[in-house]
Design a protein around this motif. Structure first.
Motif, mmCIF file in Angstrom:
data_model
loop_
_atom_site.group_PDB
_atom_site.id
_atom_site.type_symbol
_atom_site.label_atom_id
_atom_site.label_comp_id
_atom_site.label_asym_id
_atom_site.label_seq_id
_atom_site.Cartn_x
_atom_site.Cartn_y
_atom_site.Cartn_z
ATOM 1 N N THR A 97 43.491 34.920 45.475
ATOM 2 C CA THR A 97 43.844 36.229 45.707
ATOM 3 C C THR A 97 43.484 36.984 44.329
ATOM 4 O O THR A 97 43.795 37.899 44.388
ATOM 5 N N SER A 98 43.176 36.089 43.449
ATOM 6 C CA SER A 98 42.687 36.741 41.787
ATOM 7 C C SER A 98 41.616 35.991 41.387
ATOM 8 O O SER A 98 41.472 34.819 42.001
ATOM 9 N N VAL A 150 41.833 39.100 34.341
ATOM 10 C CA VAL A 150 42.322 38.900 35.599
ATOM 11 C C VAL A 150 42.447 40.020 36.401
ATOM 12 O O VAL A 150 42.778 41.089 36.152
ATOM 13 N N ARG A 151 41.700 39.729 37.552
ATOM 14 C CA ARG A 151 41.536 40.968 38.659
ATOM 15 C C ARG A 151 42.100 40.468 40.042
ATOM 16 O O ARG A 151 42.277 39.135 40.405
ATOM 17 N N PHE A 152 42.687 41.370 40.702
ATOM 18 C CA PHE A 152 43.514 40.948 42.051
ATOM 19 C C PHE A 152 42.967 41.618 43.118
ATOM 20 O O PHE A 152 42.564 42.876 42.937
ATOM 21 N N ARG A 153 43.144 41.242 43.999
ATOM 22 C CA ARG A 153 42.618 41.469 45.436
ATOM 23 C C ARG A 153 43.679 42.435 46.012
ATOM 24 O O ARG A 153 44.836 42.102 45.560
ATOM 25 N N ASP A 166 44.283 30.362 43.001
ATOM 26 C CA ASP A 166 44.579 31.249 41.851
ATOM 27 C C ASP A 166 44.688 30.501 40.665
ATOM 28 O O ASP A 166 45.509 29.659 40.831
ATOM 29 N N ASN A 173 51.717 37.907 38.439
ATOM 30 C CA ASN A 173 51.450 39.322 38.728
ATOM 31 C C ASN A 173 52.721 39.401 39.943
ATOM 32 O O ASN A 173 52.386 39.214 41.052
ATOM 33 N N HIS A 223 51.980 41.827 42.967
ATOM 34 C CA HIS A 223 51.050 41.375 43.705
ATOM 35 C C HIS A 223 51.271 40.173 44.645
ATOM 36 O O HIS A 223 51.203 40.148 46.011
#
Length: 279
Positions: A184-185, A205-208, A232, A238, A241
């Protein structure tokens, strides 16, 4: 142009729950761009070197892409040498070892090393190969030109992970996996000495979005899975998230048993109780 993506057999891991997300994502990106792509997960099929080579030669791909991990690199050197004797296919390596040691791949018979996040890179690469165009404009690759190693500029990370197609799970023998994985990230802020995630993802860190994650979970459920693993690096880093995903799972009635990777200092009682309610 026919592309074949291969996940090598890794005898040190004996489970049936390690879906190869790397080549799954690359396959998904190639399919979306209209390319002819097949996959071979040698680990889940328990296919070792000679049988792997036979499978590849039977498919007669124009491009062969290998996931290259440090524990599988020595075996891949032998495999590439054998393929060179019987195939004219272009051989590409991607993954952690290709990212951090591209020169080693190129000196071992690989034609191209894909460094870092590979979806856009591989699509651009196959497009250029089809048109017989110069490769130096493609960010994130290494190759040999005029007997010299060329490292092109670094590829920027995709800012919006929702734009990346889901892994092409239907190309795999998916019924053989006991658990299905997803992320998911991408990325991790920590610097654990035993893990390459922070360096691979450049410290970001990037999140969907939860909606995008749940759409993928709907696909996974449609394949017949009731067990999943969030891969992940640190799933609970997060809280908003995670809460968004858990609430969506509850609202959509997606009944999974699931696990995740986390740290004790990134979770609390409130979040833990919500995670339990979501599966």
């Amino acid at each position: 142009m026919k592309v074949m993506l291969v996940n090598p057999y890794f005898p040190r891991y004996r489970g049936n729950d390690a879906f190869p997300l790397g080549i799954g994502y690359i396959a998904g990106a190639l399919l979306k761009s209209g390319f002819d792509v097949s996959v071979l997960d040698c680990h889940i099929l328990k296919i070792q070197e000679d049988e792997m080579i036979s499978h590849i030669l039977k498919e007669r791909p124009d491009v062969i892409g290998f996931t290259v991990m440090t524990p599988t690199f020595e075996a891949l050197k032998r495999i590439v040498a054998k393929l060179r004797e019987r195939s004219d296919a272009l051989i590409i390596g991607g993954g952690p070892h290709a990212t951090f040691r591209p020169d080693e791949l190129l000196s071992s018979g690989f034609d191209i090393a894909v460094r870092g996040e590979g979806e856009r890179t591989v699509v651009e690469l196959v497009e250029k190969l089809e048109k017989h165009e110069n490769l130096e404009s493609i960010r994130g690759i290494s190759f040999i030109s005029n007997k010299k190693i060329v490292h092109t500029q670094e590829r920027e990370l995709e800012k919006n992970l929702d734009l990346i197609p889901f892994p092409a799970r239907r190309l795999f023998p998916y019924k053989k996996y006991k658990i299905m994985s997803l992320v998911t990230s991408r990325g991790c802020p920590y610097t654990c000495v035993y893990c390459a995630a922070t360096k691979f993802w450049k410290g970001f860190v990037r999140f969907r979005t939860p909606q995008n994650v749940l759409d993928e979970l709907e696909e996974i459920k449609a394949l017949g899975f009731d067990k999943i693993r969030f891969e992940d690096s640190t799933f609970t880093i997060n809280h908003q998230h995670v809460k968004g995903i858990c609430k969506e799972m509850i609202e959509r009635g997606l009944d999974f048993r699931w696990s995740c990777e986390t740290r004790q200092d990134t979770i609390n009682k409130e979040l833990f109780e919500l995670m339990i309610r979501a599966g």
